[in-house]
Enzyme design. Structure first.
Site, PDB file in Angstrom:
ATOM      1  N   ASP A 215      12.608 -45.105 -15.048  1.00  0.00           N
ATOM      2  CA  ASP A 215      13.265 -45.246 -13.755  1.00  0.00           C
ATOM      3  C   ASP A 215      12.231 -44.935 -12.681  1.00  0.00           C
ATOM      4  O   ASP A 215      12.404 -44.052 -11.835  1.00  0.00           O
ATOM      5  CB  ASP A 215      14.492 -44.338 -13.635  1.00  0.00           C
ATOM      6  CG  ASP A 215      15.715 -44.932 -14.320  1.00  0.00           C
ATOM      7  OD1 ASP A 215      15.615 -46.065 -14.841  1.00  0.00           O
ATOM      8  OD2 ASP A 215      16.765 -44.263 -14.344  1.00  0.00           O
TER       9      ASP A 215
ATOM     10  N   HIS B  32      12.923 -43.588 -22.439  1.00  0.00           N
ATOM     11  CA  HIS B  32      13.696 -43.284 -21.234  1.00  0.00           C
ATOM     12  C   HIS B  32      15.033 -42.626 -21.561  1.00  0.00           C
ATOM     13  O   HIS B  32      15.401 -41.617 -20.963  1.00  0.00           O
ATOM     14  CB  HIS B  32      13.931 -44.554 -20.419  1.00  0.00           C
ATOM     15  CG  HIS B  32      14.780 -44.316 -19.205  1.00  0.00           C
ATOM     16  ND1 HIS B  32      14.372 -43.498 -18.166  1.00  0.00           N
ATOM     17  CD2 HIS B  32      16.029 -44.754 -18.874  1.00  0.00           C
ATOM     18  CE1 HIS B  32      15.324 -43.456 -17.245  1.00  0.00           C
ATOM     19  NE2 HIS B  32      16.340 -44.196 -17.645  1.00  0.00           N
TER      20      HIS B  32
ATOM     21  N   ASN C  66      16.165 -48.065 -17.267  1.00  0.00           N
ATOM     22  CA  ASN C  66      17.164 -49.106 -17.014  1.00  0.00           C
ATOM     23  C   ASN C  66      17.116 -49.604 -15.572  1.00  0.00           C
ATOM     24  O   ASN C  66      17.329 -50.792 -15.301  1.00  0.00           O
ATOM     25  CB  ASN C  66      18.572 -48.612 -17.362  1.00  0.00           C
ATOM     26  CG  ASN C  66      18.944 -47.312 -16.675  1.00  0.00           C
ATOM     27  OD1 ASN C  66      18.325 -46.275 -16.915  1.00  0.00           O
ATOM     28  ND2 ASN C  66      19.953 -47.352 -15.824  1.00  0.00           N
TER      29      ASN C  66
ATOM     30  N   HIS D 110      16.275 -40.336 -17.968  1.00  0.00           N
ATOM     31  CA  HIS D 110      17.607 -40.927 -17.826  1.00  0.00           C
ATOM     32  C   HIS D 110      18.621 -39.948 -17.249  1.00  0.00           C
ATOM     33  O   HIS D 110      19.141 -40.175 -16.167  1.00  0.00           O
ATOM     34  CB  HIS D 110      18.100 -41.495 -19.152  1.00  0.00           C
ATOM     35  CG  HIS D 110      19.265 -42.435 -19.009  1.00  0.00           C
ATOM     36  ND1 HIS D 110      19.288 -43.441 -18.078  1.00  0.00           N
ATOM     37  CD2 HIS D 110      20.448 -42.517 -19.679  1.00  0.00           C
ATOM     38  CE1 HIS D 110      20.419 -44.118 -18.177  1.00  0.00           C
ATOM     39  NE2 HIS D 110      21.148 -43.569 -19.121  1.00  0.00           N
ATOM     40  N   ASP D 111      18.937 -38.872 -17.947  1.00  0.00           N
ATOM     41  CA  ASP D 111      19.795 -37.854 -17.352  1.00  0.00           C
ATOM     42  C   ASP D 111      18.963 -37.029 -16.381  1.00  0.00           C
ATOM     43  O   ASP D 111      17.849 -36.599 -16.697  1.00  0.00           O
ATOM     44  CB  ASP D 111      20.405 -36.952 -18.429  1.00  0.00           C
ATOM     45  CG  ASP D 111      21.772 -37.453 -18.869  1.00  0.00           C
ATOM     46  OD1 ASP D 111      22.516 -37.964 -18.010  1.00  0.00           O
ATOM     47  OD2 ASP D 111      22.107 -37.333 -20.061  1.00  0.00           O
ATOM     48  N   HIS D 112      19.533 -36.781 -15.196  1.00  0.00           N
ATOM     49  CA  HIS D 112      18.785 -36.163 -14.099  1.00  0.00           C
ATOM     50  C   HIS D 112      18.870 -34.641 -14.200  1.00  0.00           C
ATOM     51  O   HIS D 112      19.544 -33.975 -13.407  1.00  0.00           O
ATOM     52  CB  HIS D 112      19.312 -36.677 -12.759  1.00  0.00           C
ATOM     53  CG  HIS D 112      19.193 -38.148 -12.612  1.00  0.00           C
ATOM     54  ND1 HIS D 112      18.102 -38.752 -12.012  1.00  0.00           N
ATOM     55  CD2 HIS D 112      19.995 -39.164 -13.024  1.00  0.00           C
ATOM     56  CE1 HIS D 112      18.250 -40.071 -12.044  1.00  0.00           C
ATOM     57  NE2 HIS D 112      19.388 -40.348 -12.655  1.00  0.00           N
TER      58      HIS D 112
ATOM     59  N   HIS E 155      25.087 -38.689 -19.016  1.00  0.00           N
ATOM     60  CA  HIS E 155      25.132 -39.855 -19.904  1.00  0.00           C
ATOM     61  C   HIS E 155      25.421 -39.483 -21.356  1.00  0.00           C
ATOM     62  O   HIS E 155      25.893 -40.322 -22.133  1.00  0.00           O
ATOM     63  CB  HIS E 155      23.808 -40.621 -19.837  1.00  0.00           C
ATOM     64  CG  HIS E 155      23.544 -41.233 -18.493  1.00  0.00           C
ATOM     65  ND1 HIS E 155      24.288 -42.282 -17.991  1.00  0.00           N
ATOM     66  CD2 HIS E 155      22.623 -40.937 -17.537  1.00  0.00           C
ATOM     67  CE1 HIS E 155      23.835 -42.612 -16.799  1.00  0.00           C
ATOM     68  NE2 HIS E 155      22.824 -41.807 -16.496  1.00  0.00           N
TER      69      HIS E 155
ATOM     70  N   TYR F  92      13.546 -46.672  -7.784  1.00  0.00           N
ATOM     71  CA  TYR F  92      14.988 -46.783  -7.510  1.00  0.00           C
ATOM     72  C   TYR F  92      15.237 -47.746  -6.367  1.00  0.00           C
ATOM     73  O   TYR F  92      14.417 -47.838  -5.462  1.00  0.00           O
ATOM     74  CB  TYR F  92      15.541 -45.390  -7.147  1.00  0.00           C
ATOM     75  CG  TYR F  92      16.108 -44.669  -8.333  1.00  0.00           C
ATOM     76  CD1 TYR F  92      17.463 -44.770  -8.649  1.00  0.00           C
ATOM     77  CD2 TYR F  92      15.290 -43.919  -9.163  1.00  0.00           C
ATOM     78  CE1 TYR F  92      17.985 -44.115  -9.746  1.00  0.00           C
ATOM     79  CE2 TYR F  92      15.809 -43.265 -10.262  1.00  0.00           C
ATOM     80  CZ  TYR F  92      17.146 -43.360 -10.548  1.00  0.00           C
ATOM     81  OH  TYR F  92      17.673 -42.728 -11.640  1.00  0.00           O
TER      82      TYR F  92
END
Length: 267
Positions: free
Chosen positions: A18, A149, A56, A184-186, A158, A21
């Protein structure tokens, strides 16, 4: 991040995807490359090689732009490929492309994804897994680290990626991978497998964070979770690896080590 990089005299930076953005890059001339990368990471300590995977959100733009050598001419630090192996002597890093594994992006998403180079999907995934397995078997490095990712294990927004649990996890455990590192997960997460030395480490808190939702723990052991912004560092020798999570202020909020004599983490 720059201050910690200077303190540790880092060798390189790993980005877990990512990269841009919200919808990747439009093309190789997209100003977002400078605005979100070159003009942000300006600290002297961060003028090292960056190794990145696709996320993604990157697939929502022009994927080929991020893979293009043109970007490396603009900023020589940039290196992003779908899959590659980085050999550092004592450690091998295996970078993998996890977005095409996720079923929802093909069936439920309202977004458009750039699947050039991926279709037909079934063949791409089969080849990808075979290539990774062969590379892991050939590796003679003391440490094996796989970077993707999407999370395999996560208690954040997620959650677990069932596709990676089914297809990727068995390969990692069979080939004695030490760490699976993802974004992916922040958040920042440190999860230990209960049936192997494999560690699941999430470092996806470089920008958006504070999602506020935590899922029920899976069967593995959650050692640490931070819902806010931050980053991590890894220092490795032949026999020991030291990990640390830092918050947005550069304060160390969690650390642990893994030794090759026991292959189990201790804090």
């Amino acid at each position: 991040m720059g201050k910690i990089g200077e303190k540790l005299d880092i060798d390189f930076v790993v980005s877990t995807g990512d990269n841009f953005y919200d919808n990747g890059l439009r093309d190789v001339n997209d100003p977002s490359f400078l605005e979100s990368f070159s003009n942000i990471y300006t600290a002297k300590s961060l003028q090292k090689q960056w190794y990145s995977v696709l996320g993604n959100h990157d697939y929502r733009g022009d994927v080929l732009a991020q893979l293009s050598p043109t970007l490396r001419k603009i900023d020589k630090r940039w290196f992003c490929q779908r899959t590659f192996t980085l050999s550092t002597g004592i450690a091998d890093f295996f970078f993998i492309d996890t977005t095409p594994f996720m079923d929802d992006y093909y069936t439920l998403s309202e977004h458009t994804y750039d699947w050039r180079g991926v279709s037909p999907r079934k063949g791409y995934l089969k080849y990808h897994l075979k290539e990774l397995e062969e590379a892991l078997k050939k590796s003679t490095a003391r440490w094996k680290i796989v970077v993707g990712h999407h999370a395999i294990r996560s208690i954040s927004h997620h959650g677990d990626s069932r596709e990676l649990v089914n297809h990727l996890m068995p390969i990692l455990k069979t080939n004695n991978v030490d760490i699976y590192l993802n974004g992916h997960d922040h958040c920042l997460q440190h999860i230990r497998s209960i049936d192997s030395p494999l560690l699941y480490v999430t470092s996806g808190a470089g920008s958006k964070a504070w999602r506020g939702d935590i899922k029920d723990s899976n069967s593995d052991t959650v050692k640490f979770f931070h819902d806010g912004q931050g980053f991590m560092s890894v220092e490795m020798t032949e026999l020991k690896a030291k990990f640390a999570f830092y918050n947005v202020f550069g304060e160390k909020i969690h650390h642990w080590k893994v030794t090759k004599t026991s292959l189990h983490p201790s804090t």
